[in-house]
Design an enzyme around this catalytic site. Structure first.
Site, PDB file in Angstrom:
ATOM      1  N   GLY A  63     100.609  88.313  78.255  1.00  0.00           N
ATOM      2  CA  GLY A  63      99.986  89.760  77.317  1.00  0.00           C
ATOM      3  C   GLY A  63      98.481  89.407  77.402  1.00  0.00           C
ATOM      4  O   GLY A  63      97.767  89.816  78.639  1.00  0.00           O
ATOM      5  N   SER A 101     101.018  84.563  84.139  1.00  0.00           N
ATOM      6  CA  SER A 101     100.381  85.575  83.955  1.00  0.00           C
ATOM      7  C   SER A 101      98.768  85.740  82.184  1.00  0.00           C
ATOM      8  O   SER A 101      98.026  84.611  82.968  1.00  0.00           O
ATOM      9  CB  SER A 101     100.920  87.140  82.890  1.00  0.00           C
ATOM     10  OG  SER A 101     100.212  88.033  82.648  1.00  0.00           O
ATOM     11  N   TRP A 102      98.790  86.380  81.672  1.00  0.00           N
ATOM     12  CA  TRP A 102      97.728  85.655  80.439  1.00  0.00           C
ATOM     13  C   TRP A 102      98.024  84.182  79.955  1.00  0.00           C
ATOM     14  O   TRP A 102      97.235  83.421  79.680  1.00  0.00           O
ATOM     15  CB  TRP A 102      97.725  86.474  79.311  1.00  0.00           C
ATOM     16  CG  TRP A 102      97.348  85.877  78.048  1.00  0.00           C
ATOM     17  CD1 TRP A 102      97.645  85.049  76.714  1.00  0.00           C
ATOM     18  CD2 TRP A 102      95.648  85.428  77.708  1.00  0.00           C
ATOM     19  NE1 TRP A 102      96.847  84.918  75.984  1.00  0.00           N
ATOM     20  CE2 TRP A 102      95.961  84.725  76.698  1.00  0.00           C
ATOM     21  CE3 TRP A 102      94.622  85.717  78.079  1.00  0.00           C
ATOM     22  CZ2 TRP A 102      94.382  83.769  75.950  1.00  0.00           C
ATOM     23  CZ3 TRP A 102      93.244  85.134  77.786  1.00  0.00           C
ATOM     24  CH2 TRP A 102      94.012  84.466  76.294  1.00  0.00           C
ATOM     25  N   ASP A 156     102.469  91.707  93.368  1.00  0.00           N
ATOM     26  CA  ASP A 156     102.198  91.562  91.578  1.00  0.00           C
ATOM     27  C   ASP A 156     101.523  92.678  92.114  1.00  0.00           C
ATOM     28  O   ASP A 156     100.099  92.376  92.175  1.00  0.00           O
ATOM     29  CB  ASP A 156     102.050  90.710  91.488  1.00  0.00           C
ATOM     30  CG  ASP A 156     102.065  89.671  89.746  1.00  0.00           C
ATOM     31  OD1 ASP A 156     101.356  91.148  89.473  1.00  0.00           O
ATOM     32  OD2 ASP A 156     101.765  88.406  89.533  1.00  0.00           O
ATOM     33  N   HIS A 190     105.329  90.816  89.300  1.00  0.00           N
ATOM     34  CA  HIS A 190     104.838  90.106  88.414  1.00  0.00           C
ATOM     35  C   HIS A 190     105.736  89.402  87.209  1.00  0.00           C
ATOM     36  O   HIS A 190     105.387  87.992  87.200  1.00  0.00           O
ATOM     37  CB  HIS A 190     103.882  90.819  87.437  1.00  0.00           C
ATOM     38  CG  HIS A 190     103.030  90.360  86.028  1.00  0.00           C
ATOM     39  ND1 HIS A 190     102.203  89.884  86.044  1.00  0.00           N
ATOM     40  CD2 HIS A 190     103.306  90.654  85.230  1.00  0.00           C
ATOM     41  CE1 HIS A 190     101.413  89.130  85.776  1.00  0.00           C
ATOM     42  NE2 HIS A 190     102.348  89.726  84.843  1.00  0.00           N
TER      43      HIS A 190
END
Length: 328
Positions: free
Chosen positions: A53, A120-121, A276, A304
């Site tokens: 996120g 990711s985050w 990605d 991703h």
């Protein structure tokens, strides 16, 4: 480099679904309470899963990257996300607050040290947390590297990725009047923090759909449909945008790369999809160059998402490798 024999011996298949053996809520501030759960082996090696996120929350499938007989699997929803309350709240919601929450949860669960897994985050937060508390981390698995630099945010939100996904970009772009398009992150920030709930929700749906339509190499309809869920998209879009407007609350653009020396001793695997679009490979490559001791796995047929077959296989294998090191 590992031998072919070692690579063959590592399990690369997701583990069967498991249910939590304990769940709870931890009050981490006067405002925020976070949801947490534990599954797998209560006496196993602890591993904490850091979701993406920011604002994405966890899902049951996140447990399947880990051997439930070996690992004590800890998932939690970050401030404002998932089952944590208050929903979509931006107050007292910074990277440093989340790092403190991870430590509060570790102490609450009476864990001395643990493996950290984030994509990711979640990779951003895993790096920031491990650099703040290197003595508490037994190993790192990082996917879809995001270092929260201006060029990464500009690539995805200011028109770079639109070169590859013009069809997905146009609805995101067209929500914003032409005179406000010099910064889509700023224009969306205004709408996501509007006093009008429908204005917020419309912006949240557009923001979330843009990311969900670009997250897989091959379109994933179930993922794209998440953008229609106002409850999910409001937290996802508001919290993401809040972090990106504030540059992740990091003191400098290169902060995470500048502090790599603090974690060089930690066994680490970096997993990156070659195609990605959300977190392009330039960031994983920069991390690899700064941290050559880490295993660097490029998945040639993936985008991703952690749920793409090639990425999932490398993530399971990375956990298996750490498992074998801990066993021996």
């Amino acid at each position: 480099m590992e031998s072919g024999k070692e690579i063959q011996e590592l399990n690369r298949n997701l583990y069967p679904a498991v249910e939590p053996y304990s769940t709870g809520f931890l009050k981490v501030s006067d405002i925020h309470t976070i949801y947490w759960e534990q599954s797998g082996n209560p006496n196993g090696h602890p591993v904490v899963f850091l979701h993406g996120g920011p604002g994405g929350g966890t899902s049951p499938s996140n447990r399947t990257f880990f051997d439930p007989e070996f690992y004590r699997i800890i998932l939690f929803d970050q401030r404002g996300a998932g089952k944590s309350t208050p929903h979509a709240c931006l107050e007292e919601n910074t990277t440093w607050d989340l790092i403190d929450d991870i430590e509060k949860l570790r102490e609450h669960l009476e864990i001395s040290e643990w493996q950290v897994f984030g994509g990711s985050w979640g990779s951003t937060l895993a790096l920031a947390y491990s650099q703040s508390h290197p003595d508490k981390v037994t190993g790192l698995v990082l996917r879809g590297i995001f270092l929260l630099r201006k060029k990464e945010i500009d690539w995805f939100y200011e028109g770079g990725a639109a070169a590859i996904y013009p069809d997905a970009w146009e609805p995101f772009r067209d929500l914003i009047p032409e005179n406000e398009r010099e910064s889509f992150v700023t224009a969306y920030h205004k709408r996501l923090n509007s006093n009008d709930l429908e204005t917020q929700c419309a912006a949240a749906r557009a923001w979330t759909k843009w990311e969900m339509m670009t997250a897989h190499l091959l379109p994933n309809d179930d993922n794209i449909k998440r953008g229609d869920d106002d409850n999910f998209s409001l937290a996802f879009a508001r919290i993401e945008n809040h972090y990106f407007v504030n540059k992740g609350f990091l003191p400098s653009d290169s902060f995470l790369l500048d502090n790599i020396d603090k974690i060089r001793h930690i066994n680490t695997t970096i997993v990156q999809g070659r195609y990605d679009v959300c977190c392009p490979m330039m960031s994983a490559w920069d991390l690899h160059k700064a941290f050559p001791e880490a295993d660097f796995k490029v998945v040639s047929d993936a985008g991703h998402s952690a749920n793409e077959p090639g990425i999932a296989a490398e993530l399971v294998a990375a956990n298996e490798k750490l498992k074998n090191l801990l066993k021996n």
